[in-house]
Design an enzyme around this catalytic site. Structure first.
Site, PDB file in Angstrom:
ATOM      1  N   HIS A  17       0.841  -1.205   0.000  1.00 32.75           N
ATOM      2  CA  HIS A  17       0.000   0.000   0.000  1.00 32.75           C
ATOM      3  C   HIS A  17       0.875   1.254   0.000  1.00 32.75           C
ATOM      4  CE1 HIS A  17      -3.103  -2.584   2.307  1.00 32.75           C
ATOM      5  NE2 HIS A  17      -3.612  -2.384   1.103  1.00 32.75           N
ATOM      6  N   LYS A  41     -15.602  -7.197   6.776  1.00 35.80           N
ATOM      7  CA  LYS A  41     -14.335  -7.590   7.391  1.00 35.80           C
ATOM      8  C   LYS A  41     -14.389  -7.346   8.891  1.00 35.80           C
ATOM      9  CE  LYS A  41     -11.494  -6.612   3.327  1.00 35.80           C
ATOM     10  NZ  LYS A  41     -10.331  -5.877   2.814  1.00 35.80           N
ATOM     11  N   ARG A  90      -2.816  -6.392  -8.070  1.00 38.20           N
ATOM     12  CA  ARG A  90      -1.775  -7.383  -7.813  1.00 38.20           C
ATOM     13  C   ARG A  90      -1.778  -8.496  -8.846  1.00 38.20           C
ATOM     14  NH1 ARG A  90      -3.944  -8.724  -2.006  1.00 38.20           N
ATOM     15  NH2 ARG A  90      -5.759  -8.570  -3.332  1.00 38.20           N
ATOM     16  N   SER A 128      -3.640  -7.629   3.173  1.00 37.29           N
ATOM     17  CA  SER A 128      -3.746  -7.417   4.618  1.00 37.29           C
ATOM     18  C   SER A 128      -4.305  -8.657   5.299  1.00 37.29           C
ATOM     19  CB  SER A 128      -4.630  -6.199   4.913  1.00 37.29           C
ATOM     20  OG  SER A 128      -4.016  -5.021   4.453  1.00 37.29           O
TER      21      SER A 128
END
Length: 173
Positions: A17, A41, A90, A128
Site C-alpha cells: 500500500h 471484514k 496485484r 492485509s
C-alpha cells in the site's frame, strides 16, 4: 490540479500500500488516502487507529492526506474535488474485481476516472488479510509492514492473546 483518492480498509497498511501511495503522490498534485469501513471484514484496528498509523507512515509526503469516510467513493470524490480514483492491482483476480467497480463508479458518476497501478513484483502476493492470518499463527511479517504498524500489530495481537488466556482461565474455574 490533479486530485486523487486512494480508498481502502488498510487493516493493516502494508508496504505494498505504502509503495502505491508514494507512486501516486508523485503522479498527482494531491492524494487523499481514504480509510473506509468494510462491514464484511472484522477489523484488527479501529478506523481512528488506522488513520493515525497511516499518517505516521506517510508523514514525509506533503501532498498526501489521510481521511475517513463512509458511503460511496464517488460521493467522497465529489465532496473533496477529486478527479481520479487510484487503485492497485496485484493480479488478474484484482483486475476483474476492480474493472467491475470502476464500471459501476463510472455509471454512478461519469466523471469518475479510475487509474490503476500495478503492484511491484515483491508485493504482488500481499494482502492485509493474508498478513493478519500469518501473524496470528506466529509468523514474522515485519518485512511487509512499515515499522510503526508492525509494532502496533504486535501489541494488538499480544492484547488479544492475553484476553484469550484470561477467558480460558475463567472457563477453567
Amino acid at each position: 490540479m490533479k486530485v486523487a483518492v486512494f480508498p481502502g480498509s488498510f487493516d493493516p497498511l502494508t508496504l505494498g500500500h505504502l509503495d502505491l501511495i508514494k507512486r501516486g503522490s508523485a503522479l498527482f498534485d494531491q492524494l487523499a488516502v481514504a480509510v473506509m469501513t468494510n462491514e464484511s471484514k472484522n477489523p484488527l484496528f479501529t478506523v481512528e487507529e488506522r488513520v493515525a498509523q497511516i499518517k505516521e507512515a506517510v508523514s514525509g509526503l506533503d501532498n498526501v492526506s489521510v481521511i475517513t469516510t463512509e458511503g460511496l467513493t464517488v460521493d467522497l470524490m465529489n465532496r473533496i474535488g477529486a478527479d481520479y480514483l487510484m487503485r492497485g492491482l496485484r493480479n488478474t483476480t484484482d483486475f476483474q474485481y476492480e474493472r467491475d467497480i470502476a464500471a459501476m463508479n463510472n455509471f454512478l458518476d461519469d466523471q469518475c476516472e479510475t487509474v490503476f497501478f500495478l503492484a511491484k513484483p515483491e508485493y504482488q502476493h500481499l494482502s492485509s488479510s493474508l498478513l493478519k492470518e500469518v501473524t496470528s499463527a506466529g509468523g514474522d511479517i515485519s518485512a511487509y509492514l512499515p515499522a510503526n504498524i508492525n509494532e502496533a500489530l504486535k501489541k494488538r495481537l499480544m492484547e488479544r492473546e492475553m484476553l484469550r488466556v484470561k477467558k480460558d482461565n475463567e472457563k477453567a474455574r
